[in-house]
Design an enzyme around this catalytic site. Structure first.
Site, PDB file in Angstrom:
ATOM      1  N   HIS A 150      23.917 -13.774   5.546  1.00 51.32           N
ATOM      2  CA  HIS A 150      24.791 -14.468   6.444  1.00 51.32           C
ATOM      3  C   HIS A 150      25.978 -14.079   6.393  1.00 51.32           C
ATOM      4  CE1 HIS A 150      21.879 -17.943   6.540  1.00 51.32           C
ATOM      5  NE2 HIS A 150      21.654 -17.249   7.414  1.00 51.32           N
ATOM      6  N   ARG A 167      19.010 -11.009  20.187  1.00 53.09           N
ATOM      7  CA  ARG A 167      18.116 -11.365  19.096  1.00 53.09           C
ATOM      8  C   ARG A 167      18.292 -12.847  19.008  1.00 53.09           C
ATOM      9  NH1 ARG A 167      20.076  -6.356  16.719  1.00 53.09           N
ATOM     10  NH2 ARG A 167      18.173  -5.170  15.751  1.00 53.09           N
ATOM     11  N   ARG A 224      15.298 -11.671  23.995  1.00 54.28           N
ATOM     12  CA  ARG A 224      13.977 -11.621  23.190  1.00 54.28           C
ATOM     13  C   ARG A 224      13.393 -12.829  22.584  1.00 54.28           C
ATOM     14  NH1 ARG A 224      13.685  -7.559  18.047  1.00 54.28           N
ATOM     15  NH2 ARG A 224      14.887  -9.212  17.020  1.00 54.28           N
ATOM     16  N   GLU A 271       7.171  -1.666  19.053  1.00 55.34           N
ATOM     17  CA  GLU A 271       7.701  -1.269  17.676  1.00 55.34           C
ATOM     18  C   GLU A 271       6.649  -1.318  16.581  1.00 55.34           C
ATOM     19  OE1 GLU A 271      10.455  -4.534  16.944  1.00 55.34           O
ATOM     20  OE2 GLU A 271       9.240  -5.971  17.645  1.00 55.34           O
ATOM     21  N   ASN A 302      13.534   0.411  14.720  1.00 56.37           N
ATOM     22  CA  ASN A 302      13.724   0.024  13.332  1.00 56.37           C
ATOM     23  C   ASN A 302      12.290  -0.318  12.544  1.00 56.37           C
ATOM     24  OD1 ASN A 302      16.419   0.038  14.083  1.00 56.37           O
ATOM     25  ND2 ASN A 302      16.467  -2.421  14.382  1.00 56.37           N
ATOM     26  N   ASP A 303      11.328  -1.241  13.628  1.00 52.07           N
ATOM     27  CA  ASP A 303      10.244  -1.426  13.046  1.00 52.07           C
ATOM     28  C   ASP A 303       9.102  -0.187  13.288  1.00 52.07           C
ATOM     29  OD1 ASP A 303      10.290  -3.970  11.795  1.00 52.07           O
ATOM     30  OD2 ASP A 303      10.714  -4.857  13.827  1.00 52.07           O
ATOM     31  N   ARG A 346      12.258  -1.115   5.762  1.00 55.23           N
ATOM     32  CA  ARG A 346      13.541  -0.991   6.316  1.00 55.23           C
ATOM     33  C   ARG A 346      14.577  -1.563   5.731  1.00 55.23           C
ATOM     34  NH1 ARG A 346      13.151  -4.445  12.099  1.00 55.23           N
ATOM     35  NH2 ARG A 346      15.406  -4.667  11.729  1.00 55.23           N
ATOM     36  N   CYS A 372      15.879   0.000  21.808  1.00 53.87           N
ATOM     37  CA  CYS A 372      17.073  -0.827  21.286  1.00 53.87           C
ATOM     38  C   CYS A 372      17.173  -0.597  19.930  1.00 53.87           C
ATOM     39  CB  CYS A 372      16.939  -2.282  21.898  1.00 53.87           C
ATOM     40  SG  CYS A 372      15.005  -3.008  21.446  1.00 53.87           S
TER      41      CYS A 372
END
Ligand code: PEP
Ligand code: MG
Length: 584
Positions: free
Chosen positions: A191, A298, A334, A433, A456-457, A467, A504
Site C-alpha cells: 500500500h 486494474r 479489467r 497471460e 508480467n504473468d 514475479r 499491457c
C-alpha cells in the site's frame, strides 16, 4: 559513501538531506489499576480512540484531495479497525475484567491481533500487521501524549529514511517538505508503494540496511527509476546526478510539449500508446503525457484499498468517473484480478499453498458469482455514459471465457428488465497471460473481441519465475525466445479472426522488448503513464519494417541474452540514440 540497490517503486531523482524517522518502540509498562480506577481508564481510552479516529478522518480527507477517493480508502480500513467491535471488546475487557491500565490493554490487544495475522504467513497479512502497529502507535500516542513526534519535527525539505513506512505515514507527509522516501522493507505492491506513486513522491524500498547506515542530515541521492540510493555521495557523484537531474527536468518539459505529436514509426505505422491505471485519478496524467486511452484499468485496487468489498455503487462511481474523463477515448476495464499476491485480508480464510497457481483472477470471480455480477452490473451501467471495453484476466480455457461472457449477458438481461441503460454491444476481450492461452490463441479468437498480452504473468508462468521474488529477478525477462514465440502465436491466432492485440505488461515499456513487439505486429502498447513519453520517442525513431526483420531473427535465437544483445546492436546501428534516456 555507500551505494545501495533496492526496489524502485516511484520514479524521480532527488538529492536531499536525510531525515531519519526513528521506529520508536513505545515502551508500555505492564501496569494494572485498582477496580475503582477502571471507569477513568475507560474514559481515557475512549478519548484517545476518538482523537485517533478524528486524526484518521483528517488524513483520509487530505488523501482524498491529493490522490482521489479510491486511494484514500486505505484509511477507511484504519478507521474501521479502530471501530471494530471485537477489537474494542478485547481492550475494554482487559481494562474492566483484568484491571489493566488503558495503555497496557491497548498494547496487549493489538499485540494479540498482530500475532494472529503474522502467524498466517501470507504477505497480505504482513501488510496488515504493519497497519495494526501503526494504529496501536497512534492510539498509544494519544494516551501517552507524544503522537507522531518525529514526523512533526520535520521542518525542512528532506528525504525520509525509515525501516518501514505505513500507508498513513506516507499519506500524512507534507509534500512541500518530503522530497522522497527510502525504506528497508516493502515491495512494489505494498500500500505504501501505491501511495507513493499516487502522490508522485520518488521512492525506493526493500533496501535492507539503509536505516542502519543512514545519518541524520547527511546528503542522500535517491534514484526512484533505477532503485539506486547513494548515502553521503562523493563530489563527483553529486555533479553527475545534478547534471542528470537537470537533463531529466529538461526532458520532462520537452516530453510534455511533445505529448501531442503522433506516435508513428519512421515508415508511417501508427502505434497506439495507452496508459495502465490503478485509480481513476491517474487518467489525467495519462492524457497529459500523450496517452491515447487506457489499455488496462486494474479494478482490483478498489478492493485492495478497502477492508470491505466495494458496493455496486462504489464500483459504478469509479467506472463512471473514468468514462466521463476519457471523453470517448478507449477505456479497457479489467474485471477484478484478485488472488495470488493480491488478496484482501478477509478473503484469505483458507490460504493456498501456491496462490499464483490457485483460485485467482477469473477463477476467483467465477467461484463467487454475486461478487462478479456486482462488478459487471456497475461496469455495464457505466457503459451508458461512454464507450468502454470489458477484459477478463487469466483466461486459460475457452470454457472460462464463454462462461464469463455468459454471465455478462445474464447481467445485461437483469439490467434490461430493470430498465437500466447500458451498452449492449460492449466489446469483451481477454488477457493472454497464461502460456496455454497463447498457444491456442486461434481458438480464443472466435470468442474474444480483443487480446491483451500480459507479460508480467506470461513471463512468470512460461519461465517458472515468481514475479514478486527478488531472488528470481535476473531470470525474469520477456526477452526469452520462448516468450517471443508465444507472442507470435498470439498474433497468428488473432490474425485468423482479425481481432486487435495489445500488450499491457510492464515489459511493453522496456524499449528493446517494445521493438520486438512492434516487429511481431503488436500495434497497441499500454504502459505506466511515466513510461509513455520514452516509448513514444522510441516508436518515432524506428521503422516497423526494421523491427519486423529484427523480430524474425530474434525468434530463432537461443537465449534471452542473445536476444537482448542482438536487438540492441541492430537498433543502435539503425537508430543511434534510440535507447538513450532522452535526457540530452
Ligand atoms: C500482466 O500480468 O502482465 C498484467 C498486466 O496484469 P497484472 O500485472 O495486473 O497481473
Ligand atoms: Mg496479470
Amino acid at each position: 559513501m555507500e551505494v545501495l540497490r533496492g526496489i524502485a517503486v516511484s520514479p524521480g531523482l532527488v538529492i536531499g538531506r536525510m531525515f531519519l524517522l526513528e521506529d520508536e518502540e513505545r515502551r508500555v509498562v505492564r501496569r494494572f489499576t485498582p477496580a475503582a480506577n477502571s471507569a477513568e481508564e475507560v474514559s481515557r481510552l475512549k478519548a484517545a480512540l476518538e482523537t485517533s479516529v478524528a486524526d484518521l478522518v483528517a488524513v483520509k480527507e487530505r488523501a482524498e484531495d491529493e490522490m482521489g477517493a479510491e486511494a484514500a480508502k486505505i484509511f477507511l480500513f484504519h478507521i474501521g479497525v479502530l471501530q471494530d467491535a471485537a477489537l474494542l471488546e478485547g481492550i475494554f475487557n482487559r481494562i474492566e475484567n483484568d484491571r489493566m491500565a488503558a495503555e497496557h490493554a491497548v498494547e496487549a490487544t493489538f499485540g494479540e491481533w498482530a500475532g494472529r495475522f503474522a502467524s498466517m504467513g501470507d504477505s497480505a497479512f504482513t501488510t496488515k500487521v504493519n497497519d495494526l502497529e501503526d494504529l496501536r502507535n497512534r492510539v498509544l500516542g494519544h494516551l501517552m501524549g507524544e503522537h507522531n513526534r518525529t514526523l512533526d519535527e520535520l521542518k525542512h525539505q528532506a528525504v525520509v529514511v525509515a525501516d518501514d513506512l505505513t500507508p498513513s505515514q506516507a499519506a500524512g507527509f507534507n509534500r512541500e517538505l518530503v522530497q522522497a522516501f527510502v525504506t528497508d522493507r516493502g515491495g512494489r505492491t505494498s500500500h505504501t508503494a501505491i501511495v507513493a506513486r499516487a502522490l508522485n513522491i520518488p521512492a525506493v524500498v526493500g533496501l535492507r540496511g539503509v536505516a542502519k547506515l543512514a545519518e541524520e542530515d547527511q546528503t542522500i541521492i535517491v534514484d526512484g527509476l533505477e532503485g539506486v540510493v547513494i548515502l553521503d555521495p562523493t563530489d563527483e557523484q553529486l555533479d553527475r546526478y545534478r547534471a542528470r537531474q537537470a537533463r531529466m527536468e529538461r526532458r520532462e518539459t520537452v516530453w510534455k510539449e511533445q505529448a501531442a505529436e503522433p506516435c508513428v514509426t519512421t515508415d508511417g505505422v501508427h502505434i497506439r500508446l495507452m496508459g495502465n491505471i490503478e485509480f481513476p485519478d491517474e487518467i489525467a496524467h495519462v492524457l497529459e503525457v500523450g496517452g491515447e486511452g487506457v489499455g488496462l484499468y486494474r479494478t482490483e485496487f478498489l478492493y485492495l484499498t478497502s477492508d470491505t468489498e466495494p458496493s455496486e455503487e462504489q464500483h459504478y462511481e469509479a467506472y463512471r468517473r473514468c468514462v466521463e474523463h476519457m471523453q470517448g477515448r478507449e477505456l479497457i476495464v479489467r474485471t477484478v484480478d484478485l488472488g495470488a499476491d493480491k488478496y484482501t485480508q478477509h478473503r484469505v480464510e483458507l490460504p493456498e499453498r501456491n496462490p499464483f497457481l490457485g483460485n485467482r483472477s477469473i477463477r476467483y470471480c467465477l467461484s463467487d458469482l454475486p461478487m462478479f455480477k456486482r462488478q459487471l452490473r456497475a461496469i455495464l451501467r457505466a457503459s451508458a455514459h461512454g464507450p468502454l471495453k470489458i477484459m477478463f484476466p487469466l483466461i486459460t480455457t475457452v470454457h472460462e471465457l464463454r462462461q464469463a461472457k455468459a454471465i455478462v449477458r445474464d447481467v445485461m438481461e437483469d439490467l434490461a428488465e430493470e430498465g437500466v441503460p447500458f451498452d449492449r454491444d460492449v466489446p469483451m476481450g481477454m488477457m493472454v497471460e497464461v502460456p496455454a492461452a497463447a498457444v491456442i490463441a486461434s481458438s480464443f479468437a472466435r470468442d474474444a473481441d480483443f487480446f491483451s498480452i500480459g507479460t508480467n504473468d506470461l513471463v512468470q508462468y512460461t519461465l517458472a519465475v515468481d514475479r514478486t521474488n527478488e531472488r528470481g529477478a535476473d531470470l525474469f525477462t520477456a526477452m526469452h525466445p520462448a516468450v517471443l514465440r508465444l507472442v507470435r502465436d498470439v498474433m497468428r491466432g488473432a490474425k485468423s479472426r482479425q481481432i486487435p492485440v495489445s500488450c499491457c505488461g510492464e515489459s511493453a515499456a522496456e524499449l528493446d522488448f517494445a521493438v520486438l513487439l512492434i516487429g511481431l505486429g503488436v500495434r497497441t502498447l499500454s504502459v505506466g503513464s511515466y513510461s509513455i513519453p520514452q516509448v513514444k520517442r522510441l516508436v518515432r525513431s524506428v521503422s516497423a519494417e526494421e523491427c519486423a526483420r529484427i523480430a524474425r531473427r530474434a525468434l530463432s535465437l537461443e537465449s534471452p541474452s542473445d536476444v537482448s544483445a542482438y536487438v540492441r546492436e541492430r537498433v543502435r546501428k539503425a537508430v543511434p540514440g534510440a535507447f538513450d534516456s532522452g535526457e540530452d
